[in-house]
Design an enzyme around this catalytic site. Structure first.
Site, PDB file in Angstrom:
ATOM      1  CG  MET A  51      70.680  20.458  41.311  1.00 61.57           C
ATOM      2  SD  MET A  51      70.426  21.782  40.121  1.00 61.57           S
ATOM      3  CE  MET A  51      71.766  22.857  40.579  1.00 61.57           C
ATOM      4  CG  ASP A 106      72.647  26.378  40.311  1.00 66.96           C
ATOM      5  OD1 ASP A 106      71.946  25.903  41.230  1.00 66.96           O
ATOM      6  OD2 ASP A 106      72.385  27.450  39.731  1.00 66.96           O
ATOM      7  CG  ASP A 129      67.123  27.666  42.137  1.00 69.55           C
ATOM      8  OD1 ASP A 129      67.226  28.454  41.189  1.00 69.55           O
ATOM      9  OD2 ASP A 129      67.976  26.791  42.396  1.00 69.55           O
ATOM     10  CG  MET A 165      64.349  22.589  42.697  1.00 70.19           C
ATOM     11  SD  MET A 165      65.630  23.826  42.405  1.00 70.19           S
ATOM     12  CE  MET A 165      65.513  24.123  40.641  1.00 70.19           C
ATOM     13  CG  MET A 214      73.750  21.137  37.561  1.00 68.63           C
ATOM     14  SD  MET A 214      72.815  21.692  36.119  1.00 68.63           S
ATOM     15  CE  MET A 214      72.065  23.186  36.762  1.00 68.63           C
ATOM     16  CG  HIS A 227      70.980  23.906  44.105  1.00 67.70           C
ATOM     17  ND1 HIS A 227      70.099  24.447  43.190  1.00 67.70           N
ATOM     18  CD2 HIS A 227      70.454  22.688  44.439  1.00 67.70           C
ATOM     19  CE1 HIS A 227      69.104  23.604  42.974  1.00 67.70           C
ATOM     20  NE2 HIS A 227      69.299  22.524  43.711  1.00 67.70           N
ATOM     21  CB  SER A 251      71.657  31.496  40.018  1.00 68.58           C
ATOM     22  OG  SER A 251      72.195  30.297  39.511  1.00 68.58           O
ATOM     23  CG  HIS A 291      71.849  29.526  44.033  1.00 71.21           C
ATOM     24  ND1 HIS A 291      71.233  28.891  45.086  1.00 71.21           N
ATOM     25  CD2 HIS A 291      71.640  28.725  42.951  1.00 71.21           C
ATOM     26  CE1 HIS A 291      70.665  27.774  44.663  1.00 71.21           C
ATOM     27  NE2 HIS A 291      70.910  27.633  43.369  1.00 71.21           N
TER      28      HIS A 291
HETATM   29  C1  DX5 Z   1      68.467  25.275  37.867  1.00 73.39           C
HETATM   30  C2  DX5 Z   1      69.307  25.940  38.927  1.00 73.39           C
HETATM   31  C3  DX5 Z   1      69.028  27.373  39.126  1.00 73.39           C
HETATM   32  C4  DX5 Z   1      69.256  28.244  37.930  1.00 73.39           C
HETATM   33  C5  DX5 Z   1      68.114  29.211  37.903  1.00 73.39           C
HETATM   34  O1  DX5 Z   1      68.528  23.898  37.973  1.00 73.39           O
HETATM   35  O2  DX5 Z   1      69.151  25.298  40.180  1.00 73.39           O
HETATM   36  O3  DX5 Z   1      69.733  27.901  40.260  1.00 73.39           O
HETATM   37  O4  DX5 Z   1      70.452  28.979  37.955  1.00 73.39           O
HETATM   38  O5  DX5 Z   1      68.209  29.931  36.746  1.00 73.39           O
HETATM   39  P1  DX5 Z   1      67.069  30.900  36.238  1.00 73.39           P
HETATM   40  O6  DX5 Z   1      66.940  31.983  37.248  1.00 73.39           O
HETATM   41  O7  DX5 Z   1      67.602  31.346  34.941  1.00 73.39           O
HETATM   42  O8  DX5 Z   1      65.811  30.064  36.100  1.00 73.39           O
HETATM   43 ZN    ZN Z   2      70.053  26.332  41.933  1.00 70.98          ZN
END
Ligand code: DX5
Ligand code: ZN
Length: 224
Positions: free
Chosen positions: A67, A34, A174, A136, A36, A65, A7, A32
């Protein structure tokens, strides 16, 4: 097929290309990404321009992903920017079936994510059309949080449903995955493991990736 997806949230964004090359040369096949929006989760990250640059820098499969509050508006934009697969949150979609078909029509694979407080049962009617289901294992919004063990119960439920129904979606996890707990995730039935901190917050992300993949592959050979 077991995959470890680094990620990039945990990467050094000023050296993103270099860090991606490190995990790529260690055998990573998927990344991956992310996204947000400060509304669906209390944090902001990166958007389409960064994905576009990443698309030019690597041929790895890019998983996005989302969010965000409005996945319907932004999924096509991320697909145009280079996403190969898009994950949307069940909690953010008013018309989940429609959103998943829309993602497919735009040429990407469609996956669904459930938060720690969301039960697996809400996905019963979309399991057939999902390319992947992501559980999650932290509340979304931040890297580096502690793994929530109850998520493994949900992985086991999904693996059971997939077997019973003869389906083929990938099961992803994740959040909070470490070198120590990755085997438990695989034993529960996870195929694709997302890991940020435990790969990029190390002195050698390539070696951390290789170590995690090795542990995961070993775990997949041992039935428990
Ligand atoms: C959190 C993200 C994850 C994040 C995981 O909301 O969706 O993808 O990068 O990070 P680690 O592996 O550090 O928990
Ligand atoms: Zn994620």
């Amino acid at each position: 097929m077991i995959e470890i997806l680094p990620s990039i949230l945990a990467a050094d964004f000023a050296r993103l290309g270099e860090q991606v090359r490190q995990v790529e040369s260690s055998g990573a096949r998927m990344l991956h990404f992310d996204v947000m929006d400060g509304h669906f989760v209390p944090n902001l990250t990166v958007g389409p321009p960064v994905l576009e640059s990443l698309r030019k820098a690597t041929s790895l499969t890019l998983e996005v992903h989302l969010m965000i509050e409005d996945p319907d508006q932004f999924a096509p934009i991320f697909i145009a920017a280079g996403a190969d697969q898009v994950l949307v949150h069940q909690e953010a979609c008013r018309n989940l079936d429609r959103t998943m078909h829309m993602i497919r029509e735009h040429g990407a694979k469609a996956g669904v994510v459930i938060n720690p407080a969301t039960p697996v049962a809400v996905l019963d009617e979309v399991l057939e059309i999902a390319d992947s289901i992501l559980v999650m294992s932290v509340n979304p919004g931040f890297g580096g949080q502690e793994f929530i063990p109850n998520s493994l119960k949900k992985v086991r439920q999904l693996a059971w449903k997939r077997r019973e129904l003869g389906l083929h979606f990938a099961i992803e996890i994740d959040g909070g995955i470490t070198q120590e707990n990755v085997a438990d995730a695989i034993h529960a039935g996870v195929d694709w493991v997302v890991a940020g901190t435990s790969i990029f917050h190390t002195v050698n992300p390539g070696a951390a990736f290789e170590h995690m993949r090795h542990t995961a592959l070993e775990a997949s050979r041992v039935s428990v």
